[in-house]
Design a protein around this motif. Structure first.
Motif, PDB file in Angstrom:
ATOM      1  N   ARG B  83       3.934  13.036   3.905  1.00  0.00           N
ATOM      2  CA  ARG B  83       4.270  11.983   4.865  1.00  0.00           C
ATOM      3  C   ARG B  83       3.506  10.705   4.584  1.00  0.00           C
ATOM      4  N   HIS B  84       2.250  10.850   4.250  1.00  0.00           N
ATOM      5  CA  HIS B  84       1.432   9.642   4.021  1.00  0.00           C
ATOM      6  C   HIS B  84       1.954   8.863   2.850  1.00  0.00           C
ATOM      7  N   VAL B  85       2.260   9.615   1.816  1.00  0.00           N
ATOM      8  CA  VAL B  85       2.788   8.939   0.625  1.00  0.00           C
ATOM      9  C   VAL B  85       4.079   8.211   0.957  1.00  0.00           C
ATOM     10  N   ALA B  86       4.914   8.869   1.751  1.00  0.00           N
ATOM     11  CA  ALA B  86       6.192   8.246   2.117  1.00  0.00           C
ATOM     12  C   ALA B  86       5.957   6.961   2.895  1.00  0.00           C
ATOM     13  N   GLU B  87       5.051   7.019   3.853  1.00  0.00           N
ATOM     14  CA  GLU B  87       4.759   5.819   4.646  1.00  0.00           C
ATOM     15  C   GLU B  87       4.258   4.690   3.759  1.00  0.00           C
ATOM     16  N   GLU B  88       3.286   5.052   2.951  1.00  0.00           N
ATOM     17  CA  GLU B  88       2.705   4.017   2.084  1.00  0.00           C
ATOM     18  C   GLU B  88       3.763   3.411   1.176  1.00  0.00           C
ATOM     19  N   THR B  89       4.608   4.292   0.669  1.00  0.00           N
ATOM     20  CA  THR B  89       5.641   3.783  -0.237  1.00  0.00           C
ATOM     21  C   THR B  89       6.524   2.764   0.463  1.00  0.00           C
ATOM     22  N   LEU B  90       6.900   3.095   1.685  1.00  0.00           N
ATOM     23  CA  LEU B  90       7.804   2.185   2.395  1.00  0.00           C
ATOM     24  C   LEU B  90       7.140   0.834   2.635  1.00  0.00           C
ATOM     25  N   LYS B  91       5.875   0.897   3.009  1.00  0.00           N
ATOM     26  CA  LYS B  91       5.190  -0.388   3.226  1.00  0.00           C
ATOM     27  C   LYS B  91       5.038  -1.135   1.917  1.00  0.00           C
ATOM     28  N   ALA B  92       4.727  -0.381   0.899  1.00  0.00           N
ATOM     29  CA  ALA B  92       4.485  -1.022  -0.393  1.00  0.00           C
ATOM     30  C   ALA B  92       5.725  -1.728  -0.907  1.00  0.00           C
ATOM     31  N   ILE B  93       6.863  -1.122  -0.634  1.00  0.00           N
ATOM     32  CA  ILE B  93       8.097  -1.723  -1.148  1.00  0.00           C
ATOM     33  C   ILE B  93       8.240  -3.143  -0.642  1.00  0.00           C
ATOM     34  N   LYS B  94       7.947  -3.310   0.633  1.00  0.00           N
ATOM     35  CA  LYS B  94       8.097  -4.655   1.196  1.00  0.00           C
ATOM     36  C   LYS B  94       7.156  -5.640   0.528  1.00  0.00           C
ATOM     37  N   LYS B  95       5.908  -5.189   0.352  1.00  0.00           N
ATOM     38  CA  LYS B  95       4.930  -6.115  -0.236  1.00  0.00           C
ATOM     39  C   LYS B  95       5.299  -6.459  -1.662  1.00  0.00           C
ATOM     40  N   ILE B  96       5.725  -5.444  -2.366  1.00  0.00           N
ATOM     41  CA  ILE B  96       6.085  -5.680  -3.761  1.00  0.00           C
ATOM     42  C   ILE B  96       7.245  -6.668  -3.844  1.00  0.00           C
ATOM     43  N   ASP B  97       8.172  -6.503  -2.933  1.00  0.00           N
ATOM     44  CA  ASP B  97       9.298  -7.428  -2.918  1.00  0.00           C
ATOM     45  C   ASP B  97       8.829  -8.860  -2.742  1.00  0.00           C
ATOM     46  N   LYS B  98       7.907  -9.025  -1.781  1.00  0.00           N
ATOM     47  CA  LYS B  98       7.417 -10.375  -1.516  1.00  0.00           C
ATOM     48  C   LYS B  98       6.766 -10.966  -2.760  1.00  0.00           C
ATOM     49  N   VAL B  99       5.930 -10.152  -3.376  1.00  0.00           N
ATOM     50  CA  VAL B  99       5.247 -10.628  -4.581  1.00  0.00           C
ATOM     51  C   VAL B  99       6.256 -11.005  -5.654  1.00  0.00           C
ATOM     52  N   ARG B 100       7.242 -10.178  -5.762  1.00  0.00           N
ATOM     53  CA  ARG B 100       8.224 -10.432  -6.818  1.00  0.00           C
ATOM     54  C   ARG B 100       8.955 -11.728  -6.564  1.00  0.00           C
ATOM     55  N   VAL B 101       9.336 -11.930  -5.319  1.00  0.00           N
ATOM     56  CA  VAL B 101      10.077 -13.148  -4.983  1.00  0.00           C
ATOM     57  C   VAL B 101       9.222 -14.376  -5.256  1.00  0.00           C
ATOM     58  N   ASP B 102       7.938 -14.268  -4.875  1.00  0.00           N
ATOM     59  CA  ASP B 102       7.034 -15.399  -5.141  1.00  0.00           C
ATOM     60  C   ASP B 102       6.951 -15.700  -6.623  1.00  0.00           C
ATOM     61  N   ARG B 103       6.840 -14.645  -7.357  1.00  0.00           N
ATOM     62  CA  ARG B 103       6.703 -14.861  -8.797  1.00  0.00           C
ATOM     63  C   ARG B 103       7.951 -15.459  -9.412  1.00  0.00           C
ATOM     64  N   GLU B 104       9.069 -15.016  -8.902  1.00  0.00           N
ATOM     65  CA  GLU B 104      10.317 -15.579  -9.433  1.00  0.00           C
ATOM     66  C   GLU B 104      10.397 -17.062  -9.107  1.00  0.00           C
ATOM     67  N   ALA B 105       9.969 -17.410  -7.878  1.00  0.00           N
ATOM     68  CA  ALA B 105       9.981 -18.827  -7.497  1.00  0.00           C
ATOM     69  C   ALA B 105       9.087 -19.637  -8.410  1.00  0.00           C
ATOM     70  N   ARG B 106       7.935 -19.047  -8.728  1.00  0.00           N
ATOM     71  CA  ARG B 106       6.997 -19.757  -9.608  1.00  0.00           C
ATOM     72  C   ARG B 106       7.598 -19.940 -10.991  1.00  0.00           C
ATOM     73  N   HIS B 107       8.268 -18.916 -11.410  1.00  0.00           N
ATOM     74  CA  HIS B 107       8.920 -18.982 -12.724  1.00  0.00           C
ATOM     75  C   HIS B 107       9.947 -20.102 -12.750  1.00  0.00           C
ATOM     76  N   TYR B 108      10.684 -20.172 -11.657  1.00  0.00           N
ATOM     77  CA  TYR B 108      11.701 -21.214 -11.579  1.00  0.00           C
ATOM     78  C   TYR B 108      11.059 -22.579 -11.599  1.00  0.00           C
ATOM     79  N   ALA B 109       9.982 -22.727 -10.821  1.00  0.00           N
ATOM     80  CA  ALA B 109       9.309 -24.029 -10.754  1.00  0.00           C
ATOM     81  C   ALA B 109       8.803 -24.435 -12.127  1.00  0.00           C
ATOM     82  N   LYS B 110       8.243 -23.450 -12.818  1.00  0.00           N
ATOM     83  CA  LYS B 110       7.740 -23.779 -14.150  1.00  0.00           C
ATOM     84  C   LYS B 110       8.868 -24.225 -15.064  1.00  0.00           C
ATOM     85  N   ARG B 111       9.987 -23.566 -14.890  1.00  0.00           N
ATOM     86  CA  ARG B 111      11.117 -23.906 -15.737  1.00  0.00           C
ATOM     87  C   ARG B 111      11.601 -25.307 -15.459  1.00  0.00           C
TER      88      ARG B 111
END
Lengths: 699, 162
Positions: B83-111
């Motif tokens: 259960r703990h792993v499942a919970e953590e995974t679900l929370k992590a997914i959201k954070k990872i998404d945010k990070v990814r989106v930020d990075r993509e934005a940065r990539h775009y800006a650099k471009r």
């Protein structure tokens, strides 16, 4: 039994014939036409097919040969040895081995040449490759020709071998040459074996069949055996030796007591003793033949002794079988094939002995059940009503009971029972998670989402996901700091709004040009090339030009004036006020703006075209057929105008000048340039009435 | 149930959508819609078709390698439920998404970094080169600024006003 029927082997063709057969088949069964104009892959395919087909055929035929000829190690040892004796095992194997090698060689050749053919670049090359391949294959077969001939001979001989079944009831007849074995077999069977006075009449094994007690017996006649050491024996003798060695049969050793075969009893006895090892486990009967010439009692003492010795030996075999030792009648028998005295007795005795032996063996063997139906088990009839059940000891019964108990205990509650309790199949659905092994049993009924925000959750599941996430966040934090430190982008100076306006205007114009060009380009084929004269959109006016120039920031008046001056406007403007550039006349009501309609109807255009045009010339496009017609039209109209003028002037003196102007202009148009000057002059200098009269007179 | 990626455009295929094609060598091609499917049947290379993710990645328009992509990997070994792993995974997914989106934005800006300056330069150039389309050379000589000329007003109008 098929395997002992060597008549089924297919004919082995000779080397040359073999080649001919295969090549002609290739010729017939594969396509024959190819031209050098075909695609190279097609040519290659054609020749490759020929090579492969030939190889396949050779392979098939050689394989059948190899398969059909018996393998000496796989068949019954009797036949193996017989064939060895007759044909020499080594030679036979060699021949077959050579065939096998030939087959492999041909396969290899074909493979190599097919590989080469794949890269053949011309018809000639492919053809020569194919010729080479086939040639090599044929050479291989030619080399192997002698083996093929040998195998064919063997085959022919094998086909003529007697079909002896080594497993059935067999009676073997052996003895010295000329003792009367063949005559015996002739007597008891339907075999027609040669009987001649010379020795070795019978040169090979012969089979006959006889019946005894509703059973069929094979009787095998062997060639005579001489008393020689084993190595010295010839092929014919070896045949009989082989038969003796391998067939499980009753042996009838023939003795010629009369000595008319040419050999004394002593010699025969010596032979007997030398081959008695072969009589192991075989019911042996000593048969004294030719008693019509010499009775058994009448022979000499020594001979008798020898005969008794032989009989003793024969008895041994009898005893060895556990038979009746006292019965020595079946061991030594006398008969005469000539008088047929005792022949049947001999046969019966032999068959009897053999049968007993075989039955005994069968009883001991495991295959008894197969024969069981031939036995009868007697069931005792109940003699009284007393029941006699099978007797099972107490211990056994207890053990059985205990076992049953244990089985009943172990029965656990099945899922099916649970389902039945809770309402049956449609009502109750089993909880599949009941037996999950988890760290905490409370989690058994947890529902875990599979999809979140467009991701598969299972792809993210990782035991150390937290740790990695931490690293990631740290990295992200560092990167953000870096970003903050990075210098800002320098913006160049922004364009002022007026310049932006200008730029927008430029872009608009460019776009328009491109659009127009595209329309023009796309409709170029269907658009008529209309000359500017008939421009109905009225795009090309000096007004428009003026507007465009003024938007460009230029003063258009000069250009407009020039354009107008170039186009000959109304006479009035030009002739009266030549000095005034603008051509403004007080009398000119229309003002500076020349009326386009009037201008078009005026003489200017026609003048610009040609100054030397006579008045009655028909201009194409006017609608008149020829000059005569035009003259009539003009005169007709001028008359009318003259009338109108006249009428107007007589009726009212205050004729407005403009009306006259109009009318005279109309005349001008009809009359041509002459009329113009004429009318103009008239209007200017003379009175109107006289002008009208003049016109009338002029016609 | 699994969300798959369209083979052609790399967008997610939700259950109930799209078509799956299995080739004779047992390779499976999934398509999110008939557009991708038809493009595939035409044997078009997604790396050459502008609107696909494959093109964008190959031509550097989108981020290719990043730590956030490592988190999402198809694992074939089943893990025991925790259960703990499942919970953590679900929370992590959201954070990872945010990070990814930020990075993509940065990539775009650099471009897009030098884009503005370039655009301005080009505009200035165009204006200078093509000013003759809206302003006659004579007017330009008189008034050398790169702006629209004053439209010539007729004298008659003045006179009429008088």
């Amino acid at each position: 039994m098929v395997q002992y029927n060597f008549k089924r082997i297919t004919v082995v063709p000779a080397g040359k014939d073999f080649i001919d057969i295969i090549l002609s088949r290739t010729q017939r069964q594969t396509p024959t036409v190819v031209h050098k104009g075909y695609a190279i892959s097609r040519i290659r395919q054609f020749y490759m097919r020929k090579v492969k087909y030939t190889q396949q055929n050779f392979h098939d035929k050689l394989s059948t040969i190899i398969e059909e000829f018996p393998r000496l190690d796989d068949i019954h040892p009797f036949y193996g040895d017989l064939l060895h004796v007759l044909y020499n095992k080594d030679h036979y194997k060699l021949a077959l081995g050579q065939i096998n090698t030939a087959r492999n060689l041909i396969g290899k050749i074909a493979k190599d040449y097919v590989k080469l053919l794949k890269y053949g670049d011309s018809l000639y090359r492919c053809k020569s490759l194919k010729v080479a391949a086939l040639g090599r294959m044929c050479t291989v077969i030619k080399r192997v020709g002698p083996s093929l001939a040998y195998l064919e001979q063997i085959r022919q001989h094998m086909a003529r071998l007697p079909s002896i079944d080594p497993n059935t009831r067999t009676i073997l007849i052996c003895g010295y040459p000329n003792v009367g074995k063949s005559s015996f077999i002739n007597k008891i069977t339907r075999a027609d074996v040669d009987v001649q006075p010379y020795a070795f009449t019978t040169k090979s094994l012969f089979v006959g069949h006889t019946d005894y007690k509703y059973l069929r017996y094979q009787v095998i006649d062997t060639p005579g055996i001489l008393d020689r050491p084993f190595e010295d024996r010839n092929i014919i003798e070896m045949c009989s030796i082989t038969a003796l060695a391998h067939l499980r049969a009753a042996v009838l050793f023939f003795l010629d007591i009369s000595g008319s075969c040419g050999y004394s009893i002593a010699q025969q006895a010596a032979l007997f003793h030398s081959i008695k090892s072969l009589f192991m486990n075989k019911p042996l009967i000593i048969v004294c033949n030719k008693t019509d010439l010499q009775a058994l009692e009448g022979i000499s003492e020594d001979d008798k002794k020898l005969v008794m010795e032989m009989k003793a030996e024969a008895m041994k075999t009898l005893i060895g079988q556990g038979g009746e030792p006292s019965n020595d009648e079946g061991v030594l028998l006398t008969m005469s094939t000539l008088t047929e005295e005792g022949v049947i007795a001999v046969k019966n005795a032999a068959c009897e002995r053999l049968l007993d032996q075989r039955v005994e063996l069968k009883m001991k063997s495991k295959k008894l059940n197969d024969c069981l139906n031939r036995f009868h088990v007697a069931m005792p009839k109940p003699r009284d009503q007393k029941e006699r059940p099978p007797c099972i000891p107490e211990a056994v019964l207890e053990a059985k009971a205990k076992k049953a108990e244990q089985a009943a205990e172990k029965q656990k509650k099945l899922e099916k029972d649970l389902e039945d309790e809770n309402g049956g199949a449609g009502v109750y659905s089993a909880s599949l998670r009941k037996h999950y092994i988890l760290a905490n049993d409370e989690w058994k009924e947890d529902i875990m989402p599979e999809i979140l925000d467009g991701h598969n959750v299972y792809d993210f599941v990782d035991p150390d996901i937290l740790q990695r996430l931490e690293e990631l966040e740290r990295e992200e934090g560092m990167r953000q700091e870096q970003e903050a430190d990075d210098d800002f982008e320098m913006d160049g100076a922004e364009m002022p709004p007026e310049e932006q306006e200008a730029l927008a205007e430029i872009r608009k114009k460019k776009r328009l040009l491109i659009q127009q060009h595209r329309i023009k380009k796309s409709t170029a084929e269907s658009r008529p090339t209309v000359p500017r004269k008939f421009d109905k959109d009225k795009k090309y006016t000096s007004e428009r030009m003026g507007r465009q120039l003024s938007t460009l920031g230029l003063d258009p008046t000069l250009a407009i004036n020039r354009a107008r001056s170039k186009s000959r406007g109304r006479k009035r403007e030009r002739s009266i006020d030549k000095g005034d550039q603008n051509g403004i006349d007080d009398m000119d009501v229309d003002g500076n703006q020349p009326n386009k309609k009037l201008r078009f109807r005026s003489r200017s255009q026609s003048r610009s075209r040609s100054k030397s045009r006579p008045p009655y010339e028909v201009v194409p496009g006017e609608g008149l057929k020829d000059s005569a017609q035009k003259k009539k039209a003009i005169d007709a109209s001028s008359i009318q105008v003259g009338f109108i003028l006249h009428k107007l002037y007589t009726e009212s003196c205050e004729l407005s000048y403009p009306v006259l102007e109009v009318a005279l202009k109309a005349l001008k148009g009809l009359y041509g340039y002459r009329g113009e000057s004429y009318c103009g002059g008239l209007v200017g200098s003379r009175s109107l009435l006289s002008a009208a009269d003049d016109l009338l007179l002029d016609e | 149930m699994r969300l798959e990626k369209c083979w052609f455009c790399s967008s997610t295929v939700y259950p109930g959508h799209g078509i799956q094609f299995v080739r004779n060598d047992a390779k499976i091609f999934r398509f999110c819609r008939s557009k991708c499917h038809k493009n595939f049947k035409m044997k078009r290379n997604p790396r050459k078709v502008k609107w696909t993710k494959a093109y964008r990645r190959v031509h550097g328009k989108d981020m290719t390698q990043d730590a956030t992509f490592e988190f999402e990997r198809k694992r074939n070994r089943p893990e025991r439920y925790d259960r703990h792993v499942a919970e953590e995974t679900l929370k992590a997914i959201k954070k990872i998404d945010k990070v990814r989106v930020d990075r993509e934005a940065r990539h775009y800006a650099k471009r897009m970094k030098g884009k503005k300056a370039q655009v301005q330069k080009e505009a200035a150039n165009e204006l200078e080169q093509s000013i003759h389309m809206v302003k006659a050379p004579a007017a330009l000589q008189k008034e050398p600024s790169l702006t629209l000329p004053k439209v010539y007003q007729k004298q008659t109008e003045d006179r009429m006003e008088e």
